[in-house]
Design an enzyme around this catalytic site. Sequence first.
Site, mmCIF file in Angstrom:
data_model
loop_
_atom_site.group_PDB
_atom_site.id
_atom_site.type_symbol
_atom_site.label_atom_id
_atom_site.label_comp_id
_atom_site.label_asym_id
_atom_site.label_seq_id
_atom_site.Cartn_x
_atom_site.Cartn_y
_atom_site.Cartn_z
ATOM 1 N N GLU A 1 -5.285 -0.815 -27.303
ATOM 2 C CA GLU A 1 -6.636 -0.439 -26.849
ATOM 3 C C GLU A 1 -7.176 0.761 -27.608
ATOM 4 O O GLU A 1 -8.382 0.869 -27.837
ATOM 5 C CB GLU A 1 -6.605 -0.055 -25.371
ATOM 6 N N PHE A 2 -6.286 1.687 -27.957
ATOM 7 C CA PHE A 2 -6.730 2.975 -28.494
ATOM 8 C C PHE A 2 -6.237 3.253 -29.910
ATOM 9 O O PHE A 2 -6.795 4.098 -30.602
ATOM 10 C CB PHE A 2 -6.267 4.101 -27.567
ATOM 11 N N SER A 3 -5.183 2.582 -30.344
ATOM 12 C CA SER A 3 -4.640 2.853 -31.678
ATOM 13 C C SER A 3 -5.485 2.164 -32.742
ATOM 14 O O SER A 3 -6.341 1.333 -32.442
ATOM 15 C CB SER A 3 -3.181 2.381 -31.760
ATOM 16 N N TYR B 1 13.928 -0.296 -25.534
ATOM 17 C CA TYR B 1 12.960 0.700 -25.075
ATOM 18 C C TYR B 1 13.510 1.359 -23.822
ATOM 19 O O TYR B 1 13.878 0.663 -22.868
ATOM 20 C CB TYR B 1 11.663 -0.032 -24.721
ATOM 21 N N SER C 1 -0.199 0.099 -27.327
ATOM 22 C CA SER C 1 -1.296 1.067 -27.420
ATOM 23 C C SER C 1 -2.539 0.473 -28.070
ATOM 24 O O SER C 1 -3.452 1.207 -28.469
ATOM 25 C CB SER C 1 -0.848 2.277 -28.252
ATOM 26 N N ALA D 1 4.075 0.118 -37.620
ATOM 27 C CA ALA D 1 4.018 -0.294 -36.221
ATOM 28 C C ALA D 1 4.573 -1.699 -36.004
ATOM 29 O O ALA D 1 4.684 -2.512 -36.924
ATOM 30 C CB ALA D 1 2.572 -0.222 -35.723
#
Length: 541
Positions: free
Chosen positions: A189-191, A461, A187, A201
Site C-alpha cells: 500500500e505504501f512502499s 518470519y 507493505s 524485495a
Amino acid sequence: MKWNGWGYNDSKFIFNKKGQAEFTGKRYRLGGMVLPTFKEWIEKTFGASLEHKTTSRASLNVNDVPPSIVNEEFLQDLRATKISYSQDAEDRVFRAHGHCLHEIFVLREGMFKRIPDIVVWPVCHEDVVKIVELACKHNLCIIPFGGGTSVSSALECPEEEKRMIISLDTSQMLAESGFCTGHEPDSMEFSSLGGWVATRASGMKKNIYGNIEDLVIHIKMVTPRGIVEKNCQVPRMSTGPDIHHFIMGSEGTLGVVTEVTIKIRPVPEYQKYGSVVFPNFERGVACLREVAKQRCAPASIRLVDNAQFQFGHALKPQVASIFTSFLDGLKKFYITKFKGFDPNILCVATLLFEGDREKVLQHEKQVYDIATKFGGLAAGEDNGQRGYMLTFVIAYLRDLGLDYYVIGESFETSVPWDRVLDLCRNVKERIVRECKEKGVQFAPLSTCRVTQTYDAGACVYFYFAFNYRGISDPIHVYEQIERAAREEILANGGSLSHHHGVGKLRKRWMKESISDVGLGMLRSVKEYVDPNNIFGNKNLL
C-alpha cells in the site's frame, strides 16, 4: 498518513467504551468491526491491562524539531530548476524515519537528533539528474525516500552528518498503469517500486511471479558518477557480472533509481483461497517442503505456528460474512472423524491460488493431496481469505500495543529446509530466555510463520512482543533481545535478511554474511560510484 505510527490516520485498532477492540475507518474489510476476544487475548498473553495506558503526543511540536542546516547557494540553484521543495518541519520529520520500533518510539516520546534539512520532489529522471548534480556541486548529502516503509533504519539520518541533508522523495515519479505485476509485499500500500529494487524485495505471491530480481528487465539509476543502465531491454545478457545486481539491494548508497521496466501479466482470471490445519508445526513444515519439492506451490502458501494461530483467532470479528469461526469449524472435525488435534499444538497453512480456473482447480487438488499425506485437513476458503485479509492491518496493531505498554516487532530470515525446525525452535526459545534474563516481568509473545518457499529452503518470519512495564529503557532492552535473536538465527544457518534488507540495523553482521573480501568489493563499488559520499545514509557498509 499518521506522523508517528503506521498507515492512515482514520485506520487504527482501539478499545471502545465497552472495552472491546475494534478497527476504525472504512479502508479495510475489517473496518468498523468489533473483535470480541482480542482484549482477553492481549491480557492473557502479555499481562496487559486497559487501566495501564501510555499516551503519545497528539501532534508534532515544531519547537522540538532540529533546526535546518541551510546551504543558500544550493537553494538558489534549486529554485532555478523549478523543482518542488519544502523546508517545513512536518515534511522533514515525516521523511526522517522508517517503521522500526525504535523510530516510532522516538516519535511518540521524543525527537530525532538529526533529520533531513529539505525535501525535494522530482517528477522525472531529468529532475533527479539536476538534484544529484547540485548535491555534488555543493557537497551535500542525499537520502532517497520512496514509501517510507523501511524496517532496517535505512532512512535515519546519520547524527554526525554536518552537510545539508536532502530527502529526495520519489513519490511524484510513480505512475498508475492498471497492470498486474504480481509483486505484493505486505507493505505494498505504501512502499514504492524504487524501494523494492533498492532493498531486493520479495512479495507473498513470489511462487508465481518471482521476487523483484526475477521481475526486473531494465533499471536506470542516477549516481554522482553519471547514469547507470544497460543498452537494451532483453531477457538475459552474458556481459560480465550483472550491473542490475549492483543496484538491487544498494539501499540508497549509490544513487537514485529513476526508471524500472518490469514484467507484467494479465490480471488472473480466477482466484481461490484455502487453508489446511496440521496436527503440529513439524507436519506443516514437512508438507511445505514436499510442495516445494514437487514445484506445485500456489501463488502463496504460509504456515503459522500455534501461537500465531491463537493470535489470528483473537482477531476474529464478531460478525460472520467471510469471517467464519476457525475453532467452530475444528470442533466439527473433532466430533466426526478427526479427533486428536490439540488446539494448543496445531498449526495452520493459508493458501492462495490464482490463474486459469481449470488449472487452479487441478493445482488445488494436487496441494491438498500432498497435505493429506502429512496429516493435513482442509479447513475452508473463508479461513484462508481472512488470513490474507489480515495481512494489511497487522502492522496497525503495534500502535495499539504501544498505548498499553506492549512493544513488538517482526523480523525475517531465509534458511535451508533441513534447518527450518531447529531455527524456529531455537530462536523462539532464545527470545524467551533473553527476556527473562533482561528483567521482562511477563512472558513474551515469540512466534513464527513460514512465508515463502523455495527448492532449497524457506523464508521464516518472526513476531516478538512483550509488556515493558517496570523497565526503565524498554527500547534498549528490546534491541538487546533482537540482537540476540539475530545471532541465534545466524548460528542456526539462517541469513541476515531475506527481504527486509540491511540498512543500519543489521550492518554489523555484513562481514560475517558475505565475507571480508565480499564487503571489500561492495566498498570498492561505493568508492568509485560515489567518491564524495553524496549518498551518505551509511547503510550496508
